[in-house]
Design a protein around this motif. Structure first.
Motif, PDB file in Angstrom:
ATOM      1  N   HIS A  53      11.914  -8.176  -8.145  1.00  0.00           N
ATOM      2  CA  HIS A  53      10.645  -7.740  -8.730  1.00  0.00           C
ATOM      3  C   HIS A  53      10.766  -7.618 -10.250  1.00  0.00           C
ATOM      4  CE1 HIS A  53       9.365  -7.047  -4.649  1.00  0.00           C
ATOM      5  NE2 HIS A  53      10.475  -6.360  -4.455  1.00  0.00           N
ATOM      6  N   SER A  65       7.090  -4.354  -9.824  1.00  0.00           N
ATOM      7  CA  SER A  65       6.882  -3.313  -8.817  1.00  0.00           C
ATOM      8  C   SER A  65       6.424  -3.971  -7.531  1.00  0.00           C
ATOM      9  CB  SER A  65       5.821  -2.312  -9.281  1.00  0.00           C
ATOM     10  OG  SER A  65       5.481  -1.417  -8.243  1.00  0.00           O
ATOM     11  N   HIS A  66       6.840  -3.389  -6.388  1.00  0.00           N
ATOM     12  CA  HIS A  66       6.264  -3.874  -5.132  1.00  0.00           C
ATOM     13  C   HIS A  66       5.475  -2.773  -4.446  1.00  0.00           C
ATOM     14  CE1 HIS A  66       9.430  -1.690  -3.197  1.00  0.00           C
ATOM     15  NE2 HIS A  66      10.335  -2.627  -3.219  1.00  0.00           N
ATOM     16  N   GLY A  67       5.168  -1.726  -5.168  1.00  0.00           N
ATOM     17  CA  GLY A  67       4.249  -0.725  -4.647  1.00  0.00           C
ATOM     18  C   GLY A  67       4.899   0.340  -3.792  1.00  0.00           C
ATOM     19  N   ILE A  85      10.670   0.936  -9.471  1.00  0.00           N
ATOM     20  CA  ILE A  85       9.482   0.711  -8.654  1.00  0.00           C
ATOM     21  C   ILE A  85       8.982   2.038  -8.132  1.00  0.00           C
ATOM     22  CG2 ILE A  85      10.149  -1.619  -7.981  1.00  0.00           C
ATOM     23  CD1 ILE A  85      11.191  -0.529  -5.397  1.00  0.00           C
ATOM     24  N   THR A 119       7.767   3.522 -11.844  1.00  0.00           N
ATOM     25  CA  THR A 119       6.781   2.679 -12.516  1.00  0.00           C
ATOM     26  C   THR A 119       5.549   3.499 -12.853  1.00  0.00           C
ATOM     27  OG1 THR A 119       7.546   0.713 -11.344  1.00  0.00           O
ATOM     28  CG2 THR A 119       5.356   0.617 -12.309  1.00  0.00           C
ATOM     29  N   LYS A 140       3.412  -7.693  -9.685  1.00  0.00           N
ATOM     30  CA  LYS A 140       3.694  -7.380  -8.286  1.00  0.00           C
ATOM     31  C   LYS A 140       4.310  -8.524  -7.498  1.00  0.00           C
ATOM     32  CE  LYS A 140       2.474  -3.878  -7.007  1.00  0.00           C
ATOM     33  NZ  LYS A 140       1.196  -3.294  -6.588  1.00  0.00           N
ATOM     34  N   LYS A 141       4.322  -9.734  -8.080  1.00  0.00           N
ATOM     35  CA  LYS A 141       4.856 -10.874  -7.337  1.00  0.00           C
ATOM     36  C   LYS A 141       5.250 -11.967  -8.333  1.00  0.00           C
ATOM     37  CE  LYS A 141       0.269 -12.931  -6.696  1.00  0.00           C
ATOM     38  NZ  LYS A 141      -0.719 -13.454  -5.729  1.00  0.00           N
ATOM     39  N   ASN A 159       0.248   0.862  -7.394  1.00  0.00           N
ATOM     40  CA  ASN A 159       0.846   0.808  -6.064  1.00  0.00           C
ATOM     41  C   ASN A 159       0.168  -0.180  -5.135  1.00  0.00           C
ATOM     42  OD1 ASN A 159       3.138   2.406  -5.830  1.00  0.00           O
ATOM     43  ND2 ASN A 159       1.952   4.289  -5.715  1.00  0.00           N
ATOM     44  N   VAL A 185      -2.534  -6.073  -5.655  1.00  0.00           N
ATOM     45  CA  VAL A 185      -1.605  -7.202  -5.670  1.00  0.00           C
ATOM     46  C   VAL A 185      -1.631  -7.889  -7.045  1.00  0.00           C
ATOM     47  CG1 VAL A 185      -1.049  -9.434  -4.623  1.00  0.00           C
ATOM     48  CG2 VAL A 185      -1.822  -7.536  -3.189  1.00  0.00           C
TER      49      VAL A 185
END
Length: 274
Positions: free
Chosen positions: A13, A111-113, A122, A126, A141-142, A263, A266
């Motif tokens: 991430h 971050s992936h939430g 993350i 974050t 996020k991606k 969070n 996307v």
């Protein structure tokens, strides 16, 4: 935009964020500062600060620098000026301090939430950076192969205190051909008549020399869902938000809307502190 700070915990991430930073840096001829925060056990930190030599600490530092060297050699960073920093500190304080010391213009974080495992940069960390940073924070996020800022949503109540953050958003968009979508989210708990909302947005827009923008009113059950659903409906590239630290806004930003978006959205989220 001369300097972009990218904190890394060496996760995928964080690398997604670095790839976006590289794309923005090439467009703006910016320098990238890659920062790894080395948060050691307290007894080690005390000894290091006291000048003692601890083999374990030196090993951590050596390994972190080796990993930064490896990251800096990624092909996507070719022709970009890269500075590597390993700092022993708490993540939030260290990131803030480095951003000031190096006069960074933008922080980009991965971050992936909230649903994933807790790692260094993350989830709550974050959110804390988003909440406290004095400079804009872009949360990725991606993996984004072709980063775009063609359509940016700026969700706000368009009060006077949001004007300075909006100027920062305009500064961010200078190197992109951006269409800005000004949107007010109306909910059962924050309802306003259409003519009142339209006047507020039009008065706000008239104070800036905007050439490519639209105003929108979007109804939803709550503000966070409204921002996400509206952004999806226009296929926005980025969601732009103001953040007011822990206090939140009295009206539109009742609660931690920006942290919730970090969070749950996307799409990339860029935040500007009032």
């Amino acid at each position: 935009m001369k300097k972009i700070l990218v904190p890394t915990d060496f996760s995928e991430h964080a690398e997604d964020a670095l790839k976006v930073a590289a794309q923005i840096a090439k467009k703006n001829n910016s320098e990238i500062i890659i920062l790894h925060m080395l948060e050691l056990p307290s007894q080690m930190s005390d000894a290091v600060l006291g000048g003692a030599s601890i083999p374990e600490t030196m090993l951590f530092m050596k390994k972190a620098n080796e990993m930064l060297d490896e990251i800096s050699s990624r092909p996507y960073l070719d022709d970009i000026s890269v500075t590597e920093i390993v700092k022993m500190d708490k993540p939030i304080h260290g990131i803030s301090q480095v951003s000031k010391d190096y006069d960074a213009d933008l922080i980009i974080m991965g971050s992936h939430g909230s649903s994933g495992i807790e790692e260094l940069l993350i989830g709550s960390n974050t959110e804390k950076v988003v909440r406290n940073s004095e400079i804009p924070v872009l949360v990725i996020k991606k993996d984004i192969t072709n980063f775009s800022a063609s359509n940016i949503v700026f969700a706000s109540d368009f009060s006077d205190e949001t004007k300075k953050p909006f100027e920062k958003l305009l500064k961010f968009t200078r190197s992109f051909e951006t269409k800005i979508h000004l949107v007010t989210i109306c909910t059962p708990n924050s309802f306003k008549p259409t003519h009142v909302v339209e006047k507020s947005m039009n008065d706000f827009a008239s104070e800036f020399n905007l050439n490519n923008y639209e105003t929108h009113i979007y109804n939803d059950t709550n503000i966070e869902k409204g921002i996400i659903n509206f952004s999806n409906s226009i296929n926005a590239d980025i969601i732009g938000m103001c953040t007011h630290g822990r206090t939140g806004f009295a009206h539109f930003f009742n609660g931690s809307i920006s942290e919730g978006l970090v969070n749950h959205a996307v799409k990339p989220v860029i935040t500007f502190k009032i």
